[in-house]
Design a protein around this motif. Sequence first.
Motif, PDB file in Angstrom:
ATOM      1  N   PHE A  48      -9.511   9.206  -4.191  1.00  0.00           N
ATOM      2  CA  PHE A  48      -9.320   7.941  -3.492  1.00  0.00           C
ATOM      3  C   PHE A  48      -9.809   8.095  -2.047  1.00  0.00           C
ATOM      4  O   PHE A  48      -9.561   9.120  -1.399  1.00  0.00           O
ATOM      5  CB  PHE A  48      -7.849   7.512  -3.485  1.00  0.00           C
ATOM      6  N   THR A  49     -10.459   7.047  -1.558  1.00  0.00           N
ATOM      7  CA  THR A  49     -11.032   7.109  -0.205  1.00  0.00           C
ATOM      8  C   THR A  49     -10.477   6.059   0.730  1.00  0.00           C
ATOM      9  O   THR A  49     -10.761   6.107   1.936  1.00  0.00           O
ATOM     10  CB  THR A  49     -12.556   6.964  -0.282  1.00  0.00           C
ATOM     11  N   LYS A  50      -9.685   5.156   0.228  1.00  0.00           N
ATOM     12  CA  LYS A  50      -9.127   4.105   1.078  1.00  0.00           C
ATOM     13  C   LYS A  50      -7.717   3.773   0.632  1.00  0.00           C
ATOM     14  O   LYS A  50      -7.327   4.118  -0.494  1.00  0.00           O
ATOM     15  CB  LYS A  50     -10.007   2.868   1.041  1.00  0.00           C
ATOM     16  N   PRO A  51      -6.943   3.106   1.474  1.00  0.00           N
ATOM     17  CA  PRO A  51      -5.573   2.775   1.108  1.00  0.00           C
ATOM     18  C   PRO A  51      -5.530   1.922  -0.157  1.00  0.00           C
ATOM     19  O   PRO A  51      -6.425   1.140  -0.444  1.00  0.00           O
ATOM     20  CB  PRO A  51      -5.048   2.004   2.324  1.00  0.00           C
ATOM     21  N   GLY A  52      -4.456   2.120  -0.912  1.00  0.00           N
ATOM     22  CA  GLY A  52      -4.278   1.369  -2.146  1.00  0.00           C
ATOM     23  C   GLY A  52      -2.867   1.582  -2.669  1.00  0.00           C
ATOM     24  O   GLY A  52      -2.007   2.168  -2.002  1.00  0.00           O
ATOM     25  N   ILE A  82      -3.141   8.347   1.074  1.00  0.00           N
ATOM     26  CA  ILE A  82      -4.429   8.511   0.390  1.00  0.00           C
ATOM     27  C   ILE A  82      -4.479   9.988  -0.011  1.00  0.00           C
ATOM     28  O   ILE A  82      -4.890  10.854   0.768  1.00  0.00           O
ATOM     29  CB  ILE A  82      -5.611   8.156   1.320  1.00  0.00           C
ATOM     30  N   LYS A 131      -3.849   4.629 -10.481  1.00  0.00           N
ATOM     31  CA  LYS A 131      -4.013   3.484  -9.582  1.00  0.00           C
ATOM     32  C   LYS A 131      -3.426   2.247 -10.247  1.00  0.00           C
ATOM     33  O   LYS A 131      -3.634   2.021 -11.448  1.00  0.00           O
ATOM     34  CB  LYS A 131      -5.496   3.278  -9.290  1.00  0.00           C
ATOM     35  N   THR A 180       0.858  -1.192   0.000  1.00  0.00           N
ATOM     36  CA  THR A 180       0.000   0.000   0.000  1.00  0.00           C
ATOM     37  C   THR A 180       0.890   1.236   0.000  1.00  0.00           C
ATOM     38  O   THR A 180       2.047   1.183   0.423  1.00  0.00           O
ATOM     39  CB  THR A 180      -0.921   0.057   1.229  1.00  0.00           C
TER      40      THR A 180
END
Length: 351
Positions: free
Chosen positions: A307-311, A301, A334, A242
């Motif tokens: 983006f609203t969440k970890p990635g 984030i 992404k 992440t």
Amino acid sequence: MTALRPERETGASYGEQPYGASGALGETAYLQPLPPIDEETVALRIPDPPPISASAGTAAPFGTGTSSGGRAARRKAAKRRGGRHGGPAESASQETAQESDGTARQQSAAQGRPLSRVEARRRERLRKPSPAVMASRAIGEVFITTGVLMLLFVTYQLWWTNVRAHAQAGQEASSLQQDWASGKRAPGVFAPGQGFAILHIPKLDVVAPIAEGVSNKKVLDKGMVGHYGEGALKTAMPQDKTGNFGLAAHRNTHGEPFRYINKLVAGDSVVVETQDEYFVYKVTSMLPVTAPSNVSVLDPIPKGSGFTKPGRYITLTTCTPEFTSKYRLIVWGKMVEERPRSKGKPDALVE
């Protein structure tokens, strides 16, 4: 046979002078011989009266047409000519003569005759420029020099820096690929300025090495893409599970690898090639203008990205507008694929 000619009242014949004649009119006038007889017509002719002398009032002899004159006559004649010592006509003639003399001197000088001292000084004064002319020349030379320097600087910035940066970046990318092929490098922590990956943006035909750090001198000015990997701006690496992989590069000059990232749209591919893997990202959003101090775009984030969440994200940053560094342009993506090099290139690099 000749024509008759009347005699004068004095009883004297023409050509004779009475006794006691003094030559003055009114006292005793003398007679002049008659003009010759026209042998063709033999006409009667009355001779012209004798001219009167201006000085003594005497009659000039018939047929002469001149008078002896005197001081008064000469004065009158001098007045008519423009004065006793010469008037305008004489002055004009003197000026014409002086001009002719000057022209003659110039011609003689042009023909190689030595000039006099006065002529040499006059010519030297004419040749010497005035202070105003010298000042204008100096100002003109300053303007010309400044213009040339500015032109050279612009040429250096817009052309030569790109040539040099492209050469350095190409050499670094080639060196990376050779090291990967020979197994000299292994994934790990990289020193500032050290290259560790290659960035591909197929839509923009960009292939540029990625080095650690965002130093102008060590990374960006060499035409490479810099990774935010130091201090408070440290971001994740592509292989991290992440995080946000933050990158920076010049938009103008020094190779300008990010010049056209404003043309990217959602769905365009961005590929990061490392020693072991290909990481494929898809563009999701863009922030056209933001302040250079807005470091929140590099958060795990990123704010404003949607983006609203970890990635596993990627952030591309560069200057805007072009040829300035007043603001920043941000592009987010992404990760959609992680492909080992052993399986070949991803479709984004094959198409």
